[in-house]
Scaffold this motif. Structure first.
Motif, PDB file in Angstrom:
ATOM      1  N   PRO A 233      -9.183   0.632  -2.613  1.00 26.74           N
ATOM      2  CA  PRO A 233     -10.091   0.788  -3.753  1.00 26.74           C
ATOM      3  C   PRO A 233     -10.791  -0.531  -4.089  1.00 26.74           C
ATOM      4  N   GLN A 234     -12.003  -0.430  -4.602  1.00 27.44           N
ATOM      5  CA  GLN A 234     -12.755  -1.624  -5.002  1.00 27.44           C
ATOM      6  C   GLN A 234     -12.024  -2.394  -6.094  1.00 27.44           C
ATOM      7  N   GLY A 235     -11.214  -1.713  -6.893  1.00 27.43           N
ATOM      8  CA  GLY A 235     -10.463  -2.360  -7.971  1.00 27.43           C
ATOM      9  C   GLY A 235      -9.512  -3.443  -7.489  1.00 27.43           C
ATOM     10  N   LEU A 236      -9.195  -3.442  -6.212  1.00 25.81           N
ATOM     11  CA  LEU A 236      -8.320  -4.481  -5.659  1.00 25.81           C
ATOM     12  C   LEU A 236      -8.912  -5.869  -5.875  1.00 25.81           C
ATOM     13  N   ARG A 237     -10.235  -5.956  -5.932  1.00 25.22           N
ATOM     14  CA  ARG A 237     -10.917  -7.233  -6.155  1.00 25.22           C
ATOM     15  C   ARG A 237     -10.472  -7.913  -7.453  1.00 25.22           C
ATOM     16  N   ALA A 238     -10.043  -7.132  -8.422  1.00 24.43           N
ATOM     17  CA  ALA A 238      -9.644  -7.674  -9.720  1.00 24.43           C
ATOM     18  C   ALA A 238      -8.270  -8.342  -9.684  1.00 24.43           C
ATOM     19  N   LEU A 239      -7.535  -8.152  -8.605  1.00 25.23           N
ATOM     20  CA  LEU A 239      -6.177  -8.700  -8.510  1.00 25.23           C
ATOM     21  C   LEU A 239      -6.199 -10.124  -7.968  1.00 25.23           C
ATOM     22  N   THR A 240      -6.839 -11.011  -8.684  1.00 22.20           N
ATOM     23  CA  THR A 240      -7.006 -12.387  -8.216  1.00 22.20           C
ATOM     24  C   THR A 240      -5.697 -13.170  -8.231  1.00 22.20           C
ATOM     25  N   ARG A 241      -4.680 -12.682  -8.922  1.00 20.89           N
ATOM     26  CA  ARG A 241      -3.385 -13.381  -8.959  1.00 20.89           C
ATOM     27  C   ARG A 241      -2.363 -12.775  -8.004  1.00 20.89           C
ATOM     28  N   LEU A 242      -2.782 -11.771  -7.230  1.00 24.50           N
ATOM     29  CA  LEU A 242      -1.907 -11.131  -6.245  1.00 24.50           C
ATOM     30  C   LEU A 242      -1.473 -12.162  -5.205  1.00 24.50           C
ATOM     31  N   ARG A 243      -0.178 -12.240  -4.936  1.00 19.97           N
ATOM     32  CA  ARG A 243       0.322 -13.253  -4.008  1.00 19.97           C
ATOM     33  C   ARG A 243       0.749 -12.684  -2.662  1.00 19.97           C
ATOM     34  N   SER A 244       1.125 -11.405  -2.628  1.00 18.99           N
ATOM     35  CA  SER A 244       1.600 -10.810  -1.379  1.00 18.99           C
ATOM     36  C   SER A 244       1.079  -9.378  -1.276  1.00 18.99           C
ATOM     37  N   LEU A 245       0.613  -9.019  -0.077  1.00 22.59           N
ATOM     38  CA  LEU A 245       0.091  -7.674   0.153  1.00 22.59           C
ATOM     39  C   LEU A 245       0.507  -7.213   1.540  1.00 22.59           C
ATOM     40  N   THR A 246       1.221  -6.099   1.591  1.00 18.02           N
ATOM     41  CA  THR A 246       1.640  -5.511   2.855  1.00 18.02           C
ATOM     42  C   THR A 246       0.919  -4.185   3.032  1.00 18.02           C
ATOM     43  N   LEU A 247       0.097  -4.125   4.065  1.00 18.86           N
ATOM     44  CA  LEU A 247      -0.668  -2.917   4.396  1.00 18.86           C
ATOM     45  C   LEU A 247      -0.336  -2.447   5.804  1.00 18.86           C
ATOM     46  N   SER A 248       0.826  -2.820   6.297  1.00 20.99           N
ATOM     47  CA  SER A 248       1.226  -2.479   7.663  1.00 20.99           C
ATOM     48  C   SER A 248       1.396  -0.980   7.842  1.00 20.99           C
ATOM     49  N   ARG A 249       1.138  -0.553   9.080  1.00 24.82           N
ATOM     50  CA  ARG A 249       1.341   0.835   9.514  1.00 24.82           C
ATOM     51  C   ARG A 249       0.566   1.832   8.657  1.00 24.82           C
ATOM     52  N   ASN A 250      -0.728   1.603   8.579  1.00 26.32           N
ATOM     53  CA  ASN A 250      -1.647   2.527   7.923  1.00 26.32           C
ATOM     54  C   ASN A 250      -2.742   2.890   8.916  1.00 26.32           C
ATOM     55  N   TYR A 251      -3.870   3.352   8.419  1.00 26.32           N
ATOM     56  CA  TYR A 251      -4.976   3.768   9.278  1.00 26.32           C
ATOM     57  C   TYR A 251      -6.221   2.924   9.053  1.00 26.32           C
ATOM     58  N   LEU A 252      -6.035   1.653   8.756  1.00 29.82           N
ATOM     59  CA  LEU A 252      -7.182   0.776   8.526  1.00 29.82           C
ATOM     60  C   LEU A 252      -7.849   0.438   9.858  1.00 29.82           C
ATOM     61  N   ALA A 253      -9.130   0.778   9.977  1.00 28.35           N
ATOM     62  CA  ALA A 253      -9.879   0.490  11.201  1.00 28.35           C
ATOM     63  C   ALA A 253     -10.789  -0.711  11.024  1.00 28.35           C
ATOM     64  N   THR A 254     -11.144  -1.015   9.786  1.00 25.58           N
ATOM     65  CA  THR A 254     -11.953  -2.194   9.479  1.00 25.58           C
ATOM     66  C   THR A 254     -11.235  -3.014   8.426  1.00 25.58           C
ATOM     67  N   PHE A 255     -11.486  -4.293   8.466  1.00 31.20           N
ATOM     68  CA  PHE A 255     -10.828  -5.189   7.520  1.00 31.20           C
ATOM     69  C   PHE A 255     -11.319  -4.895   6.106  1.00 31.20           C
ATOM     70  N   PRO A 256     -10.409  -4.656   5.161  1.00 28.86           N
ATOM     71  CA  PRO A 256     -10.808  -4.362   3.791  1.00 28.86           C
ATOM     72  C   PRO A 256     -11.378  -5.612   3.101  1.00 28.86           C
ATOM     73  N   SER A 257     -12.668  -5.618   2.853  1.00 28.49           N
ATOM     74  CA  SER A 257     -13.319  -6.803   2.276  1.00 28.49           C
ATOM     75  C   SER A 257     -12.797  -7.132   0.879  1.00 28.49           C
ATOM     76  N   GLN A 258     -12.237  -6.147   0.183  1.00 25.96           N
ATOM     77  CA  GLN A 258     -11.705  -6.387  -1.156  1.00 25.96           C
ATOM     78  C   GLN A 258     -10.618  -7.462  -1.154  1.00 25.96           C
ATOM     79  N   ILE A 259      -9.917  -7.577  -0.055  1.00 22.65           N
ATOM     80  CA  ILE A 259      -8.824  -8.548   0.046  1.00 22.65           C
ATOM     81  C   ILE A 259      -9.323  -9.967  -0.153  1.00 22.65           C
ATOM     82  N   THR A 260     -10.541 -10.240   0.269  1.00 21.12           N
ATOM     83  CA  THR A 260     -11.051 -11.615   0.193  1.00 21.12           C
ATOM     84  C   THR A 260     -11.271 -12.085  -1.239  1.00 21.12           C
ATOM     85  N   ALA A 261     -11.233 -11.181  -2.211  1.00 19.01           N
ATOM     86  CA  ALA A 261     -11.354 -11.561  -3.618  1.00 19.01           C
ATOM     87  C   ALA A 261      -9.998 -11.943  -4.225  1.00 19.01           C
TER      88      ALA A 261
END
Length: 119
Positions: free
Chosen positions: A11-39
């Motif tokens: 979700p685009q709302g992930l961009r608001a998580l600027t204090r997020l320190r760890s994110l595990t997205l392993s074993r999903n169906y992501l085919a393109t890098f989620p740009s929201q992560i860069t925020a």
């Protein structure tokens, strides 16, 4: 932790998580890098193994706190393998330099062991 799901996009709302320190997205169906992560500017640990990713976006170079970046190295073509095998710091440094080059039109990637010019 969003591991072992059927996530195809974030979700685009992930961009608001600027204090997020760890994110595990392993074993999903992501085919393109989620740009929201860069925020997520405080991100230190990012796990993306077990997805269909072949490219890590240059904007990841802006994640200066990133200490761990887990991806399937045998699938990733960008950054190139000779950078990836050097670990997370080299990958982030390479991506930061590519990201800067996209803005300045000046590419500077010294001491990364490249055997070919990046695509």
């Amino acid at each position: 932790d969003v591991e072992h799901n059927e996530v195809e996009a974030l979700p685009q709302g992930l961009r608001a998580l600027t204090r997020l320190r760890s994110l595990t997205l392993s074993r999903n169906y992501l085919a393109t890098f989620p740009s929201q992560i860069t925020a997520c500017s405080s991100l230190e640990h990012l796990k993306l193994t077990g997805n269909a990713l072949v490219k890590i976006e240059p904007q990841v170079g802006n994640l200066t706190s990133l200490q761990t970046l887990e991806v399937d190295l045998d699938k990733i073509t960008q950054p190139p393998m000779e950078v990836n095998v050097q670990g997370c710091a080299a990958m982030v440094r390479y991506l930061a330099q590519i990201h800067a080059a996209l803005k300045t039109l000046h590419l500077h990637v010294p001491s990364l062991g490249l055997v070919a010019f990046p695509p």
